[in-house]
Motif scaffolding. Structure first.
Motif, PDB file in Angstrom:
ATOM      1  N   PHE B   9     -16.465  -2.289   4.869  1.00 62.07           N
ATOM      2  CA  PHE B   9     -15.939  -2.545   3.379  1.00 62.07           C
ATOM      3  C   PHE B   9     -14.648  -2.053   3.412  1.00 62.07           C
ATOM      4  O   PHE B   9     -13.852  -2.688   2.976  1.00 62.07           O
ATOM      5  CB  PHE B   9     -16.754  -1.694   2.276  1.00 62.07           C
ATOM      6  N   LEU B  10     -14.428  -0.911   3.933  1.00 64.21           N
ATOM      7  CA  LEU B  10     -12.983  -0.447   4.093  1.00 64.21           C
ATOM      8  C   LEU B  10     -12.081  -1.211   4.493  1.00 64.21           C
ATOM      9  O   LEU B  10     -10.765  -1.538   4.043  1.00 64.21           O
ATOM     10  CB  LEU B  10     -12.858   1.023   4.722  1.00 64.21           C
ATOM     11  N   SER B  11     -12.330  -1.872   5.664  1.00 60.71           N
ATOM     12  CA  SER B  11     -11.515  -2.649   6.289  1.00 60.71           C
ATOM     13  C   SER B  11     -11.179  -3.957   5.420  1.00 60.71           C
ATOM     14  O   SER B  11     -10.261  -4.630   5.714  1.00 60.71           O
ATOM     15  CB  SER B  11     -11.834  -3.188   7.931  1.00 60.71           C
ATOM     16  N   LYS B  12     -11.954  -4.426   4.833  1.00 60.38           N
ATOM     17  CA  LYS B  12     -11.745  -5.478   3.853  1.00 60.38           C
ATOM     18  C   LYS B  12     -10.913  -5.052   2.737  1.00 60.38           C
ATOM     19  O   LYS B  12     -10.039  -5.779   2.283  1.00 60.38           O
ATOM     20  CB  LYS B  12     -13.233  -5.780   3.309  1.00 60.38           C
ATOM     21  N   VAL B  13     -10.893  -3.761   2.355  1.00 64.65           N
ATOM     22  CA  VAL B  13     -10.031  -3.403   1.264  1.00 64.65           C
ATOM     23  C   VAL B  13      -8.726  -3.249   1.841  1.00 64.65           C
ATOM     24  O   VAL B  13      -7.691  -3.818   1.275  1.00 64.65           O
ATOM     25  CB  VAL B  13     -10.570  -1.868   0.617  1.00 64.65           C
ATOM     26  N   ILE B  14      -8.526  -2.743   2.973  1.00 64.44           N
ATOM     27  CA  ILE B  14      -7.233  -2.239   3.466  1.00 64.44           C
ATOM     28  C   ILE B  14      -6.558  -3.212   4.633  1.00 64.44           C
ATOM     29  O   ILE B  14      -5.408  -3.166   4.779  1.00 64.44           O
ATOM     30  CB  ILE B  14      -7.133  -0.804   4.192  1.00 64.44           C
ATOM     31  N   GLY B  15      -7.422  -4.175   5.114  1.00 65.60           N
ATOM     32  CA  GLY B  15      -6.974  -5.087   6.147  1.00 65.60           C
ATOM     33  C   GLY B  15      -7.258  -4.187   7.642  1.00 65.60           C
ATOM     34  O   GLY B  15      -7.860  -3.181   7.728  1.00 65.60           O
ATOM     35  N   PRO B  16      -6.675  -4.991   8.904  1.00 70.13           N
ATOM     36  CA  PRO B  16      -6.825  -4.382   9.847  1.00 70.13           C
ATOM     37  C   PRO B  16      -6.166  -2.841  10.115  1.00 70.13           C
ATOM     38  O   PRO B  16      -5.122  -2.992   9.365  1.00 70.13           O
ATOM     39  CB  PRO B  16      -5.971  -5.464  10.765  1.00 70.13           C
ATOM     40  N   LYS B  17      -6.949  -2.112  10.657  1.00 71.24           N
ATOM     41  CA  LYS B  17      -6.294  -0.639  10.741  1.00 71.24           C
ATOM     42  C   LYS B  17      -5.004  -0.680  11.352  1.00 71.24           C
ATOM     43  O   LYS B  17      -4.188   0.197  10.690  1.00 71.24           O
ATOM     44  CB  LYS B  17      -7.163   0.091  11.761  1.00 71.24           C
ATOM     45  N   LYS B  18      -4.638  -1.591  12.146  1.00 75.42           N
ATOM     46  CA  LYS B  18      -3.222  -1.448  12.907  1.00 75.42           C
ATOM     47  C   LYS B  18      -2.339  -1.694  11.586  1.00 75.42           C
ATOM     48  O   LYS B  18      -1.073  -1.128  11.450  1.00 75.42           O
ATOM     49  CB  LYS B  18      -3.146  -2.535  13.897  1.00 75.42           C
ATOM     50  N   ARG B  19      -2.267  -2.757  11.100  1.00 74.73           N
ATOM     51  CA  ARG B  19      -1.458  -3.100   9.864  1.00 74.73           C
ATOM     52  C   ARG B  19      -1.433  -2.174   8.834  1.00 74.73           C
ATOM     53  O   ARG B  19      -0.408  -1.831   8.332  1.00 74.73           O
ATOM     54  CB  ARG B  19      -1.908  -4.582   9.319  1.00 74.73           C
ATOM     55  N   TRP B  20      -2.571  -1.224   8.469  1.00 78.49           N
ATOM     56  CA  TRP B  20      -2.582  -0.393   7.584  1.00 78.49           C
ATOM     57  C   TRP B  20      -1.868   0.898   7.978  1.00 78.49           C
ATOM     58  O   TRP B  20      -0.866   1.131   7.110  1.00 78.49           O
ATOM     59  CB  TRP B  20      -3.831   0.039   7.137  1.00 78.49           C
ATOM     60  N   ARG B  21      -2.051   1.155   9.326  1.00 76.23           N
ATOM     61  CA  ARG B  21      -1.223   2.237   9.793  1.00 76.23           C
ATOM     62  C   ARG B  21       0.275   2.012   9.834  1.00 76.23           C
ATOM     63  O   ARG B  21       1.155   2.839   9.516  1.00 76.23           O
ATOM     64  CB  ARG B  21      -1.586   2.471  11.320  1.00 76.23           C
ATOM     65  N   ALA B  22       0.739   0.727  10.108  1.00 78.69           N
ATOM     66  CA  ALA B  22       2.163   0.350  10.156  1.00 78.69           C
ATOM     67  C   ALA B  22       2.767   0.413   8.660  1.00 78.69           C
ATOM     68  O   ALA B  22       3.724   1.123   8.301  1.00 78.69           O
ATOM     69  CB  ALA B  22       2.325  -1.020  10.601  1.00 78.69           C
ATOM     70  N   LEU B  45      -4.380  -0.146  -6.689  1.00 81.27           N
ATOM     71  CA  LEU B  45      -4.737  -1.603  -6.043  1.00 81.27           C
ATOM     72  C   LEU B  45      -6.277  -1.582  -5.442  1.00 81.27           C
ATOM     73  O   LEU B  45      -6.752  -2.354  -5.269  1.00 81.27           O
ATOM     74  CB  LEU B  45      -3.838  -1.894  -5.077  1.00 81.27           C
ATOM     75  N   MET B  46      -6.670  -0.286  -5.197  1.00 80.52           N
ATOM     76  CA  MET B  46      -7.869  -0.001  -4.637  1.00 80.52           C
ATOM     77  C   MET B  46      -8.982  -0.433  -5.543  1.00 80.52           C
ATOM     78  O   MET B  46     -10.145  -0.697  -5.335  1.00 80.52           O
ATOM     79  CB  MET B  46      -8.211   1.262  -4.212  1.00 80.52           C
ATOM     80  N   HIS B  47      -8.683  -0.670  -6.843  1.00 81.29           N
ATOM     81  CA  HIS B  47      -9.744  -1.171  -7.724  1.00 81.29           C
ATOM     82  C   HIS B  47     -10.095  -2.600  -7.959  1.00 81.29           C
ATOM     83  O   HIS B  47     -10.762  -3.184  -8.298  1.00 81.29           O
ATOM     84  CB  HIS B  47      -9.413  -0.773  -9.054  1.00 81.29           C
ATOM     85  N   PHE B  48      -9.024  -3.615  -7.196  1.00 81.96           N
ATOM     86  CA  PHE B  48      -9.271  -4.732  -7.416  1.00 81.96           C
ATOM     87  C   PHE B  48     -10.175  -5.197  -6.079  1.00 81.96           C
ATOM     88  O   PHE B  48     -10.561  -4.782  -5.145  1.00 81.96           O
ATOM     89  CB  PHE B  48      -7.963  -5.301  -7.008  1.00 81.96           C
ATOM     90  N   VAL B  49     -11.114  -6.309  -6.407  1.00 83.13           N
ATOM     91  CA  VAL B  49     -11.736  -6.733  -5.405  1.00 83.13           C
ATOM     92  C   VAL B  49     -11.319  -7.468  -4.401  1.00 83.13           C
ATOM     93  O   VAL B  49     -10.526  -8.578  -4.734  1.00 83.13           O
ATOM     94  CB  VAL B  49     -12.915  -7.718  -6.196  1.00 83.13           C
ATOM     95  N   PRO B  50     -11.397  -6.902  -3.171  1.00 83.76           N
ATOM     96  CA  PRO B  50     -10.837  -7.813  -2.042  1.00 83.76           C
ATOM     97  C   PRO B  50     -11.131  -9.119  -1.889  1.00 83.76           C
ATOM     98  O   PRO B  50     -12.278  -9.480  -2.063  1.00 83.76           O
ATOM     99  CB  PRO B  50     -10.952  -6.757  -0.944  1.00 83.76           C
ATOM    100  N   THR B  51     -10.329 -10.005  -1.331  1.00 85.71           N
ATOM    101  CA  THR B  51     -10.629 -11.352  -1.035  1.00 85.71           C
ATOM    102  C   THR B  51     -10.950 -11.556   0.665  1.00 85.71           C
ATOM    103  O   THR B  51     -11.974 -11.516   0.886  1.00 85.71           O
ATOM    104  CB  THR B  51      -9.834 -12.419  -1.603  1.00 85.71           C
ATOM    105  N   ASP B  52      -9.982 -11.164   1.196  1.00 83.74           N
ATOM    106  CA  ASP B  52     -10.205 -11.123   2.703  1.00 83.74           C
ATOM    107  C   ASP B  52      -8.983 -10.353   3.499  1.00 83.74           C
ATOM    108  O   ASP B  52      -8.122  -9.804   2.714  1.00 83.74           O
ATOM    109  CB  ASP B  52      -9.879 -12.568   3.275  1.00 83.74           C
ATOM    110  N   GLU B  53      -9.451  -9.752   4.595  1.00 76.19           N
ATOM    111  CA  GLU B  53      -8.558  -8.639   5.259  1.00 76.19           C
ATOM    112  C   GLU B  53      -7.029  -9.196   5.291  1.00 76.19           C
ATOM    113  O   GLU B  53      -6.234  -8.085   5.049  1.00 76.19           O
ATOM    114  CB  GLU B  53      -9.155  -8.448   6.585  1.00 76.19           C
ATOM    115  N   ASP B  54      -6.946 -10.287   6.006  1.00 72.52           N
ATOM    116  CA  ASP B  54      -5.588 -10.784   5.917  1.00 72.52           C
ATOM    117  C   ASP B  54      -4.656 -10.725   4.743  1.00 72.52           C
ATOM    118  O   ASP B  54      -3.699 -10.077   4.694  1.00 72.52           O
ATOM    119  CB  ASP B  54      -5.577 -12.111   6.457  1.00 72.52           C
ATOM    120  N   SER B  55      -5.150 -11.035   3.523  1.00 69.42           N
ATOM    121  CA  SER B  55      -4.428 -11.295   2.489  1.00 69.42           C
ATOM    122  C   SER B  55      -4.299  -9.689   1.780  1.00 69.42           C
ATOM    123  O   SER B  55      -3.408  -9.451   1.114  1.00 69.42           O
ATOM    124  CB  SER B  55      -5.152 -12.147   1.274  1.00 69.42           C
TER     125      SER B  55
END
Lengths: 109, 132
Positions: B9-22, B45-55
């Protein structure tokens, strides 16, 4: 800005931004400043930015990254053919709406 | 937030770890009050339902773009987010969450259910569709 003004602006801001871009390409902050000078004094830069992103996704504007003197490169937006078509539709709809509203106002007198 | 799961779930919320860290690294470089504002927006923003990791990754990157540029221009926080920050963030998030607080499947279900109800009504009375 009054609540009513905010509500009414919401539906038209996209058209307003496109109309501003029709004059010449601009980056987000530039558009905000331009609109403020034209009397839209309380428009937030973030709101303009969010709408620009949406228009970019829908293919109404082309984006070019231009290096800036300070800070990261700026995204310069320009109206493309699809955006121009959308803007024309916006003005048509706007004329229709104002006409109807004027009629209502006169009828109410 | 540094030790996030690779998947789930978390990776879906924030996207790939690498991009999140950047993204987080960029936020860290912002001047104090701009950074505080971004972190507040991030929380919301964390309250919004994520669509996909990339977006979702793009969402945070675009947020960083906005604030980096605004900081460079010296734009005050209030001029970035406006009088009603919720309004701004809602408009912003709509670009990535297909415009809602509800999962896409819930919207699809509502659309399908109404169509079904409409069809059923049409069969009963034999009336034509009058959708506007």
């Amino acid at each position: 800005m009054t609540k009513l003004e905010t509500e009414m602006l919401k539906g038209t801001l996209e058209g307003i931004i496109l109309a501003s871009l029709a004059g010449r390409p601009a980056y987000g902050y530039e558009i905000t400043v331009r609109l403020r000078e034209q009397g839209f004094s309380d428009i937030a830069e973030g709101t303009v930015y969010a709408l620009l992103l949406r228009m970019e996704k829908r293919g109404l504007v082309d984006v070019q990254k231009v290096p800036s003197e300070k800070g990261p490169p700026r995204k310069v937006h320009s109206l493309n053919d699809e955006g121009r078509e959308y803007l024309e539709e916006f003005w048509r709809t706007w004329s229709f709406l104002t006409e109807r509203l004027e009629q209502l106002r006169e009828g109410g007198r | 937030m540094s030790d996030v799961e690779k998947s789930g779930f978390l990776s879906k919320v924030i996207g790939p770890k690498k991009r999140w860290r950047a993204y987080k690294a960029r936020v860290k470089e912002l001047p104090g009050n701009h950074r505080t504002a971004v972190e507040a927006i991030e929380r919301y923003l964390m309250h919004f339902v994520p669509t996909d990791e990339d977006s979702n990754a793009s969402m945070f990157e675009d947020l960083a773009d906005l604030f980096e540029q605004a900081a460079a221009d010296g734009t005050p926080i209030r001029e970035i987010v406006g009088e009603d920050p919720v309004e701004f963030v809602n408009a912003f998030a709509e670009n990535y969450s297909e415009g809602g607080y509800v999962p896409a499947r819930a919207r699809k279900q509502l659309t399908d259910d109404i169509e079904r109800a409409e069809r059923a009504a049409g069969n009963e009375t034999g009336t034509e569709d009058k959708t506007v």
